[in-house]
Design an enzyme around this catalytic site. Structure first.
Site, PDB file in Angstrom:
ATOM      1  N   LYS A  14       5.061 -11.242  -4.560  1.00 16.79           N
ATOM      2  CA  LYS A  14       5.114 -12.696  -4.366  1.00 16.79           C
ATOM      3  C   LYS A  14       5.584 -13.399  -5.631  1.00 16.79           C
ATOM      4  CE  LYS A  14       0.651 -12.874  -3.417  1.00 16.79           C
ATOM      5  NZ  LYS A  14       0.282 -11.439  -3.515  1.00 16.79           N
ATOM      6  N   ARG A  89      -5.046 -17.509   1.720  1.00 16.18           N
ATOM      7  CA  ARG A  89      -5.258 -16.087   1.993  1.00 16.18           C
ATOM      8  C   ARG A  89      -6.447 -15.817   2.901  1.00 16.18           C
ATOM      9  NH1 ARG A  89      -4.792 -12.865  -3.370  1.00 16.18           N
ATOM     10  NH2 ARG A  89      -3.797 -14.700  -4.245  1.00 16.18           N
ATOM     11  N   ARG A 128       2.119  -2.497 -13.599  1.00 12.79           N
ATOM     12  CA  ARG A 128       2.590  -3.855 -13.903  1.00 12.79           C
ATOM     13  C   ARG A 128       2.252  -4.254 -15.337  1.00 12.79           C
ATOM     14  NH1 ARG A 128       0.900  -8.638  -9.989  1.00 12.79           N
ATOM     15  NH2 ARG A 128      -1.176  -7.812 -10.358  1.00 12.79           N
ATOM     16  N   ARG A 162      -2.922  -7.186 -16.717  1.00 14.75           N
ATOM     17  CA  ARG A 162      -3.931  -8.062 -16.135  1.00 14.75           C
ATOM     18  C   ARG A 162      -5.259  -7.335 -15.976  1.00 14.75           C
ATOM     19  NH1 ARG A 162      -1.403 -11.148 -10.997  1.00 14.75           N
ATOM     20  NH2 ARG A 162      -3.427 -10.593 -10.140  1.00 14.75           N
ATOM     21  N   ARG A 173      -9.889  -5.233  -4.580  1.00  8.24           N
ATOM     22  CA  ARG A 173      -8.949  -6.342  -4.359  1.00  8.24           C
ATOM     23  C   ARG A 173      -8.109  -6.098  -3.116  1.00  8.24           C
ATOM     24  NH1 ARG A 173      -5.023  -6.711  -9.016  1.00  8.24           N
ATOM     25  NH2 ARG A 173      -3.661  -8.138  -7.919  1.00  8.24           N
TER      26      ARG A 173
HETATM   27  P1  AP5 Z   1       4.165  -9.147  -8.378  1.00 10.54           P
HETATM   28  O1  AP5 Z   1       5.375  -9.960  -8.121  1.00 10.54           O
HETATM   29  O2  AP5 Z   1       3.400  -9.397  -9.609  1.00 10.54           O
HETATM   30  O3  AP5 Z   1       3.219  -9.139  -7.070  1.00 10.54           O
HETATM   31  P2  AP5 Z   1       2.278 -10.271  -6.475  1.00 10.54           P
HETATM   32  O4  AP5 Z   1       2.467 -10.218  -4.999  1.00 10.54           O
HETATM   33  O5  AP5 Z   1       2.509 -11.563  -7.171  1.00 10.54           O
HETATM   34  O6  AP5 Z   1       0.873  -9.603  -6.792  1.00 10.54           O
HETATM   35  P3  AP5 Z   1      -0.442 -10.244  -7.438  1.00 10.54           P
HETATM   36  O7  AP5 Z   1      -1.225  -9.089  -7.972  1.00 10.54           O
HETATM   37  O8  AP5 Z   1      -0.119 -11.346  -8.352  1.00 10.54           O
HETATM   38  O9  AP5 Z   1      -1.138 -10.762  -6.138  1.00 10.54           O
HETATM   39  P4  AP5 Z   1      -2.648 -11.068  -5.972  1.00 10.54           P
HETATM   40  O10 AP5 Z   1      -2.597 -11.772  -4.676  1.00 10.54           O
HETATM   41  O11 AP5 Z   1      -3.556  -9.925  -6.020  1.00 10.54           O
HETATM   42  O12 AP5 Z   1      -3.037 -11.851  -7.284  1.00 10.54           O
HETATM   43  P5  AP5 Z   1      -3.103 -13.391  -7.624  1.00 10.54           P
HETATM   44  O13 AP5 Z   1      -2.711 -13.563  -9.020  1.00 10.54           O
HETATM   45  O14 AP5 Z   1      -2.417 -14.178  -6.582  1.00 10.54           O
HETATM   46  O15 AP5 Z   1       4.629  -7.616  -8.338  1.00 10.54           O
HETATM   47  C1  AP5 Z   1       3.706  -6.558  -8.570  1.00 10.54           C
HETATM   48  C2  AP5 Z   1       4.365  -5.463  -9.417  1.00 10.54           C
HETATM   49  O16 AP5 Z   1       5.391  -4.832  -8.662  1.00 10.54           O
HETATM   50  C3  AP5 Z   1       5.054  -5.976 -10.688  1.00 10.54           C
HETATM   51  O17 AP5 Z   1       4.904  -5.014 -11.679  1.00 10.54           O
HETATM   52  C4  AP5 Z   1       6.522  -6.132 -10.282  1.00 10.54           C
HETATM   53  O18 AP5 Z   1       7.395  -5.977 -11.381  1.00 10.54           O
HETATM   54  C5  AP5 Z   1       6.683  -5.027  -9.256  1.00 10.54           C
HETATM   55  N1  AP5 Z   1       7.583  -5.366  -8.174  1.00 10.54           N
HETATM   56  C6  AP5 Z   1       7.721  -6.583  -7.565  1.00 10.54           C
HETATM   57  N2  AP5 Z   1       8.620  -6.541  -6.577  1.00 10.54           N
HETATM   58  C7  AP5 Z   1       9.059  -5.244  -6.542  1.00 10.54           C
HETATM   59  C8  AP5 Z   1      10.000  -4.548  -5.717  1.00 10.54           C
HETATM   60  N3  AP5 Z   1      10.659  -5.177  -4.735  1.00 10.54           N
HETATM   61  N4  AP5 Z   1      10.204  -3.240  -5.940  1.00 10.54           N
HETATM   62  C9  AP5 Z   1       9.533  -2.596  -6.927  1.00 10.54           C
HETATM   63  N5  AP5 Z   1       8.641  -3.195  -7.749  1.00 10.54           N
HETATM   64  C10 AP5 Z   1       8.405  -4.497  -7.548  1.00 10.54           C
HETATM   65  O19 AP5 Z   1      -4.664 -13.657  -7.486  1.00 10.54           O
HETATM   66  C11 AP5 Z   1      -5.566 -13.062  -8.399  1.00 10.54           C
HETATM   67  C12 AP5 Z   1      -6.992 -13.344  -7.988  1.00 10.54           C
HETATM   68  O20 AP5 Z   1      -7.250 -14.764  -7.982  1.00 10.54           O
HETATM   69  C13 AP5 Z   1      -7.385 -12.901  -6.567  1.00 10.54           C
HETATM   70  O21 AP5 Z   1      -7.756 -11.542  -6.531  1.00 10.54           O
HETATM   71  C14 AP5 Z   1      -8.540 -13.839  -6.270  1.00 10.54           C
HETATM   72  O22 AP5 Z   1      -9.721 -13.420  -6.888  1.00 10.54           O
HETATM   73  C15 AP5 Z   1      -8.096 -15.133  -6.922  1.00 10.54           C
HETATM   74  N6  AP5 Z   1      -7.352 -15.972  -5.984  1.00 10.54           N
HETATM   75  C16 AP5 Z   1      -6.048 -16.307  -6.061  1.00 10.54           C
HETATM   76  N7  AP5 Z   1      -5.680 -17.049  -5.009  1.00 10.54           N
HETATM   77  C17 AP5 Z   1      -6.782 -17.172  -4.240  1.00 10.54           C
HETATM   78  C18 AP5 Z   1      -7.040 -17.796  -2.994  1.00 10.54           C
HETATM   79  N8  AP5 Z   1      -6.082 -18.413  -2.319  1.00 10.54           N
HETATM   80  N9  AP5 Z   1      -8.301 -17.725  -2.487  1.00 10.54           N
HETATM   81  C19 AP5 Z   1      -9.279 -17.104  -3.143  1.00 10.54           C
HETATM   82  N10 AP5 Z   1      -9.101 -16.464  -4.315  1.00 10.54           N
HETATM   83  C20 AP5 Z   1      -7.869 -16.503  -4.858  1.00 10.54           C
HETATM   84 MG    MG Z   2       1.338 -12.793  -8.416  1.00  8.31          MG
END
Ligand code: AP5
Ligand code: MG
Ligand code: ZN
Length: 217
Positions: A14, A89, A128, A162, A173
């Site tokens: 994402k 989510r 990552r 992270r 997660r």
């Molecule tokens: P990346 O682009 O970083 O993936 P992402 O989908 O952004 O993954 P996140 O880990 O950020 O998602 P998340 O939902 O767990 O965390 P968030 O920060 O939102 O890509 C991942 C890796 O793959 C990278 O190394 C990248 O280089 C590689 N990659 C990308 N695309 C690729 C491809 N096509 N091919 C190969 N490699 C690729 O949330 C963190 C925490 O915050 C949650 O766990 C929760 O506790 C809290 N939180 C956030 N939002 C909410 C909510 N709405 N409600 C409740 N709690 C929330």
């Molecule tokens: Mg992200």
């Protein structure tokens, strides 16, 4: 006008897709995860509350998250459009978002889900790393910096992992998010607004697939 939700499990790409969408469309990138991490770093009340959930890989309560998003969507940079990355989510959040978009008169134009298998996600998350200076995201295996040790975007040399990418947190997660994933997709599927892209292609191919959907409107 693009008012987009990007759905996808942890590691689906994402954030990576968002960077490319912002480069082309210059719309606001709203990542609730990034906002929580910033709040945690600044030790704000929201940050302190969020930390207890995030460090274990659990979800921050719906109301706390929705309030943060509603405030963010009132900032002027969202007038040209926005990407919601990581929100909603849960279906409760999706319902809260309906109220928010109505109140602010910012209707959604697209919901795009990025699909990636769980075994691929686990590998991606553990590999990552991010730039300390600008936050750009890389991957040791699939998406390294062009020059080793130098950020493509800002030229920075310091990187970090992270906290919630540690193996013991990743497992929970993924479980927590998977439970919510199907009902959330069904919510938007029923509204006829859901599109999906294959997230196991190269990042530029994932972006091209998203761009094709966005440029249809
Ligand atoms: P990346 O682009 O970083 O993936 P992402 O989908 O952004 O993954 P996140 O880990 O950020 O998602 P998340 O939902 O767990 O965390 P968030 O920060 O939102 O890509 C991942 C890796 O793959 C990278 O190394 C990248 O280089 C590689 N990659 C990308 N695309 C690729 C491809 N096509 N091919 C190969 N490699 C690729 O949330 C963190 C925490 O915050 C949650 O766990 C929760 O506790 C809290 N939180 C956030 N939002 C909410 C909510 N709405 N409600 C409740 N709690 C929330
Ligand atoms: Mg992200
Ligand atoms: Zn950088």
């Amino acid at each position: 006008m693009i008012n987009l939700i990007l759905l996808g499990l942890p590691g689906a790409g994402k954030g990576t897709a968002s960077e490319r969408i912002v480069d082309k469309y210059h719309i606001a990138h709203i990542s609730t995860g990034d906002m929580f991490r910033e709040a945690m770093a600044n030790e704000t009340p929201v940050g302190l509350e969020a930390k207890s959930y995030i460090d274990k890989g659990n979800l921050v309560p719906d109301e706390v998250t929705a309030k943060l998003v509603e405030e963010r969507l009132q900032q002027p940079d969202t007038e040209k459009g926005f990407i919601l990355d990581g929100f909603p989510r849960t279906t409760v959040q999706a319902e809260l978002l309906e109220g928010i978009t109505k109140r602010l008169n910012k209707p959604l134009t697209n919901v795009i889900a990025i699909d990636v298998d769980e075994d691929v996600l686990i590998k991606r998350l553990s590999a990552r790393y991010m730039c300390k200076n600008c936050g750009a995201t890389y991957n040791k295996i699939s998406n390294p910096t062009k020059v080793e040790g130098t950020c493509d975007r800002c030229g920075g040399h310091e990187f970090y992992q992270r906290e919630d990418d540690k193996p013991e947190v990743v497992k929970n997660r993924l479980e927590v998010n998977e439970k919510m994933n199907t009902p959330l997709r069904d919510f938007y599927e029923k509204k006829g607004i859901l599109a999906t892209v294959d997230g196991e292609q190269k990042p530029e191919e994932v972006f091209a697939a998203i761009d094709k959907i966005l440029s249809k409107d």
